[in-house]
Design a protein around this motif. Structure first.
Motif, PDB file in Angstrom:
ATOM      1  N   ASP A 178      -6.084  -7.352 -17.777  1.00 49.32           N
ATOM      2  CA  ASP A 178      -5.907  -8.329 -16.613  1.00 49.32           C
ATOM      3  C   ASP A 178      -6.275  -7.629 -15.359  1.00 49.32           C
ATOM      4  O   ASP A 178      -5.301  -6.952 -14.949  1.00 49.32           O
ATOM      5  CB  ASP A 178      -4.730  -9.116 -16.712  1.00 49.32           C
ATOM      6  CG  ASP A 178      -4.551 -10.383 -15.570  1.00 49.32           C
ATOM      7  OD1 ASP A 178      -5.718 -10.603 -14.996  1.00 49.32           O
ATOM      8  OD2 ASP A 178      -3.428 -10.808 -15.520  1.00 49.32           O
ATOM      9  N   LEU A 179      -7.225  -8.013 -14.657  1.00 51.34           N
ATOM     10  CA  LEU A 179      -7.497  -7.399 -13.405  1.00 51.34           C
ATOM     11  C   LEU A 179      -7.495  -8.484 -12.293  1.00 51.34           C
ATOM     12  O   LEU A 179      -7.815  -8.205 -11.143  1.00 51.34           O
ATOM     13  CB  LEU A 179      -9.048  -6.824 -13.430  1.00 51.34           C
ATOM     14  CG  LEU A 179      -9.401  -5.970 -14.573  1.00 51.34           C
ATOM     15  CD1 LEU A 179     -10.814  -5.582 -14.522  1.00 51.34           C
ATOM     16  CD2 LEU A 179      -8.624  -4.510 -14.303  1.00 51.34           C
ATOM     17  N   SER A 180      -6.846  -9.719 -12.380  1.00 49.44           N
ATOM     18  CA  SER A 180      -6.860 -10.544 -11.570  1.00 49.44           C
ATOM     19  C   SER A 180      -5.996 -10.225 -10.342  1.00 49.44           C
ATOM     20  O   SER A 180      -6.253 -10.744  -9.254  1.00 49.44           O
ATOM     21  CB  SER A 180      -6.188 -12.002 -12.111  1.00 49.44           C
ATOM     22  OG  SER A 180      -5.021 -11.602 -12.623  1.00 49.44           O
ATOM     23  N   THR A 181      -4.927  -9.385 -10.294  1.00 47.82           N
ATOM     24  CA  THR A 181      -4.184  -9.046  -9.364  1.00 47.82           C
ATOM     25  C   THR A 181      -4.854  -8.133  -8.031  1.00 47.82           C
ATOM     26  O   THR A 181      -4.742  -8.168  -7.099  1.00 47.82           O
ATOM     27  CB  THR A 181      -2.861  -7.961  -9.573  1.00 47.82           C
ATOM     28  OG1 THR A 181      -3.505  -6.930 -10.490  1.00 47.82           O
ATOM     29  CG2 THR A 181      -2.126  -8.924 -10.686  1.00 47.82           C
ATOM     30  N   GLU A 203     -15.614  -3.110 -13.722  1.00 48.07           N
ATOM     31  CA  GLU A 203     -14.866  -4.410 -13.705  1.00 48.07           C
ATOM     32  C   GLU A 203     -13.877  -4.395 -12.462  1.00 48.07           C
ATOM     33  O   GLU A 203     -13.462  -5.370 -11.831  1.00 48.07           O
ATOM     34  CB  GLU A 203     -14.637  -4.734 -15.100  1.00 48.07           C
ATOM     35  CG  GLU A 203     -15.859  -5.437 -15.925  1.00 48.07           C
ATOM     36  CD  GLU A 203     -16.623  -6.555 -15.286  1.00 48.07           C
ATOM     37  OE1 GLU A 203     -16.367  -7.328 -14.718  1.00 48.07           O
ATOM     38  OE2 GLU A 203     -18.029  -6.196 -15.254  1.00 48.07           O
ATOM     39  N   LYS A 237      -7.696  -8.992  -7.008  1.00 51.07           N
ATOM     40  CA  LYS A 237      -8.776  -9.871  -6.416  1.00 51.07           C
ATOM     41  C   LYS A 237      -7.669 -10.536  -5.347  1.00 51.07           C
ATOM     42  O   LYS A 237      -8.166 -11.217  -4.170  1.00 51.07           O
ATOM     43  CB  LYS A 237      -8.990 -11.056  -7.022  1.00 51.07           C
ATOM     44  CG  LYS A 237      -9.751 -10.696  -8.132  1.00 51.07           C
ATOM     45  CD  LYS A 237     -10.397 -11.909  -9.178  1.00 51.07           C
ATOM     46  CE  LYS A 237     -11.184 -11.562 -10.348  1.00 51.07           C
ATOM     47  NZ  LYS A 237     -11.704 -12.390 -11.294  1.00 51.07           N
ATOM     48  N   LYS A 238      -6.487 -10.170  -4.988  1.00 55.00           N
ATOM     49  CA  LYS A 238      -5.462 -10.601  -4.083  1.00 55.00           C
ATOM     50  C   LYS A 238      -5.409  -9.858  -2.927  1.00 55.00           C
ATOM     51  O   LYS A 238      -5.750  -8.457  -3.072  1.00 55.00           O
ATOM     52  CB  LYS A 238      -4.112 -10.670  -4.728  1.00 55.00           C
ATOM     53  CG  LYS A 238      -3.983 -11.836  -5.788  1.00 55.00           C
ATOM     54  CD  LYS A 238      -2.830 -11.989  -6.340  1.00 55.00           C
ATOM     55  CE  LYS A 238      -2.781 -12.865  -7.886  1.00 55.00           C
ATOM     56  NZ  LYS A 238      -1.213 -12.712  -8.292  1.00 55.00           N
ATOM     57  N   ALA A 266     -13.771  -6.553  -9.128  1.00 54.72           N
ATOM     58  CA  ALA A 266     -12.490  -7.546  -8.934  1.00 54.72           C
ATOM     59  C   ALA A 266     -11.887  -7.257  -7.708  1.00 54.72           C
ATOM     60  O   ALA A 266     -11.480  -8.118  -7.129  1.00 54.72           O
ATOM     61  CB  ALA A 266     -11.516  -7.202 -10.033  1.00 54.72           C
ATOM     62  N   HIS A 305       0.425  -2.469  -7.008  1.00 53.66           N
ATOM     63  CA  HIS A 305      -0.416  -2.588  -8.052  1.00 53.66           C
ATOM     64  C   HIS A 305      -0.288  -1.628  -9.262  1.00 53.66           C
ATOM     65  O   HIS A 305      -1.476  -1.243 -10.076  1.00 53.66           O
ATOM     66  CB  HIS A 305      -1.706  -2.521  -7.597  1.00 53.66           C
ATOM     67  CG  HIS A 305      -1.822  -3.932  -6.858  1.00 53.66           C
ATOM     68  ND1 HIS A 305      -1.523  -4.001  -5.289  1.00 53.66           N
ATOM     69  CD2 HIS A 305      -2.552  -5.200  -6.915  1.00 53.66           C
ATOM     70  CE1 HIS A 305      -1.828  -5.126  -5.141  1.00 53.66           C
ATOM     71  NE2 HIS A 305      -2.494  -5.906  -5.880  1.00 53.66           N
TER      72      HIS A 305
END
Length: 515
Positions: free
Chosen positions: A509-512, A73, A514-515, A77, A43
């Protein structure tokens, strides 16, 4: 006789913890550490993106709205519960994951410095926006990679079944020594068993050093306005009072211990030469190796200020802002930290990184490389620490007296780069800074995982803290009766008056996460 017996007991306790014998896998690679390091490497991009966002949005202490929001945030996330407005500060927060003991904390800072805007990567001075703040202390990297470490620890806890709680303390306004001092005052650390921290710089280390204690205060003088030419006898100059106080303080320098520091600025010295200034204020920082030395100088400074008021027939107002003690090292945690730092190794700098660093070092007259440190600064962890006689002051010094702490550093800047400089601002958005930040996140994650795995280490660290308080303290909170300062008090401007570097920049973009 009783005092001799007490000191003997303290010495015996310290002797027991001078060379703790670590059991198990302290400083060794474990599945939990592998999981944390793998997560960080996987990451790395999000760390770069968030640190870059904060660098592009530099904000002064207690006004770090965008910077704090970005880190909050980030933690949300990743599945942390986030409490905002902590200790009465709008930009302060605590992000929590897990439950039960041990409770480990990590510090995150994110404030910038006034007036040192600098173009990214440029090795000659040029502001992005004149008079705008800039990240000359690397807090864009500090805050981001502290969050990365906390999230990596969470991932390892889930992957390897590690029990306990991890907290990320989002602490505002370090540059004016406020955030953590008021965290201590409000009892935010009351459930913590240990706290980990770090700072960007020009070296790789696990600190076993102290810092200078400090008081931060203003003196305001109130006089009487009058026409400075036609009726000067009718006025009483507040600026005269400041000048007389400063003369007295400068004479005082001869009679304080040489390792003490007295520094000041005049935020308000009047508005026009033809008006006798009815109001003026001077801002002082007083430093000394121990807080008792600071108190002696401040007591004398108040007398000097009273004398200046008497000489000018003005009224004097003493305004405390914040006070911090000297940092209290913890030998037990320093040893665990160093074992894990050496396990991870120094940042993996390349020849290209050297080329990036070289012009900055040469701008500071450092002509010979390597320009990025690939070694560890060594401390003698088997000997008692000594109080520092130089350097700066830190608000987490107060923290270190109420909970055991360990502080890391990783190389993020070219050799010779001073903090709070335009060279530092320019570099804190470059690849070496990000590599240093990612590396120190691994130090903190690996160390925390050893503390979760072996509660005896935390018991020893707390015993050392107790013995140190008995020997060197007890700690008395210097801000226990001091109100939280306002933005205006600390920066001498309203938030709306501070130049802005970037407008309408979207969050990364912080979506990674959440994985």
């Amino acid at each position: 006789m009783r005092r001799i017996r007490v000191l003997a007991v303290v010495v015996c306790v310290l002797a027991l913890i001078v060379s703790p014998v670590f059991a198990g896998e302290v400083g060794k690679m474990t599945p939990a550490k592998e999981a944390a390091i793998k997560w960080l490497d996987g990451h790395a991009k999000v760390g770069v993106d968030v640190a870059t966002y904060i660098w592009n949005n530099p904000e002064l202490g207690l006004g770090e709205h965008k910077s704090s929001a970005a880190l909050q945030e980030m933690m949300k996330a990743a599945g942390f519960k986030v409490e905002t407005g902590v200790a009465g500060m709008k930009t302060a927060f605590v992000a929590t994951f897990g439950e039960g003991k041990p409770v480990l904390g990590i510090h995150a800072e994110f404030d910038a410095l006034p007036g040192i805007s600098q173009v990214a990567g440029m090795a000659t001075p040029k502001a992005v926006v004149e008079a705008c703040p800039g990240h000359g202390c690397g807090h864009n990297v500090f805050g981001t990679y502290s969050c990365m470490a906390a999230i990596a620890i969470k991932n390892a806890m889930e992957t390897a079944g590690v029990k306990g709680t991890i907290k990320l303390y989002g602490t505002p306004s370090e540059e004016t020594l406020v955030g953590k001092a008021f965290f201590v005052k409000e009892g935010i650390y009351k459930d913590a068993d240990a706290v980990l921290s770090w700072h960007p710089g020009t070296e790789n280390s696990v600190s076993y050093a102290s810092s200078l204690a400090m008081d931060n205060f203003k003196v305001r003088f109130h006089g009487k306005a009058s026409h400075a030419s036609s009726a000067p006898w009718a006025g009483r100059s507040a600026l005269d009072a400041i000048e007389l106080m400063n003369i007295g303080m400068n004479y005082m320098r001869e009679h304080v211990r040489p390792e003490s520091r007295i520094m000041y600025s005049i935020p308000d010295g009047g508005k026009a030469p033809n008006v006798v200034p009815p109001y003026a204020e001077v801002w002082y920082f007083i430093r000394s190796p121990q807080y008792k030395g600071v108190e002696e100088i401040v007591k004398w400074a108040k007398k000097v200020a009273e004398g200046a008021a008497l000489m000018t027939e003005t009224k004097m107002e003493f305004v405390p802002i914040v006070g911090v003690w000297q940092y209290l090292p913890n030998q037990v945690l320093a040893k665990v930290g160093f074992a894990n730092a050496t396990l991870v190794g120094v940042p993996p700098f390349t020849d290209e990184d050297e080329k990036i660093a070289e012009p900055f070092s040469k701008s500071l007259k450092v002509e010979k490389g390597p320009f990025l440190s690939r070694e560890f600064q060594k401390f003698d962890y088997d000997k008692p620490f000594v109080w520092s006689t130089g350097g700066g002051s830190i608000d987490e010094a107060n923290t270190s007296w109420v909970v055991p702490m360990v502080r890391f550093s990783a190389t993020t800047l070219a050799a010779g780069t001073p903090g709070h400089s335009w060279q530092s601002v320019a570099q804190n958005i470059l690849p070496p800074a990000f590599k240093g930040g990612l590396t120190v996140a691994k130090y903190m994650a690996a160390t925390a995982l050893d503390l979760y795995a072996d509660p005896k280490i935390l018991e020893d660290a707390k015993a050392e803290l107790k013995a140190s308080n008995e020997k060197h303290g007890p700690f008395v909170d210097p801000v226990k009766d001091v109100p939280l300062p306002t933005f205006q008090l600390m920066h001498n401007v309203q938030e709306s008056q501070v130049p802005v570097q970037t407008k309408d920049m979207p969050l990364p973009d912080l979506s990674t996460l959440k994985k």
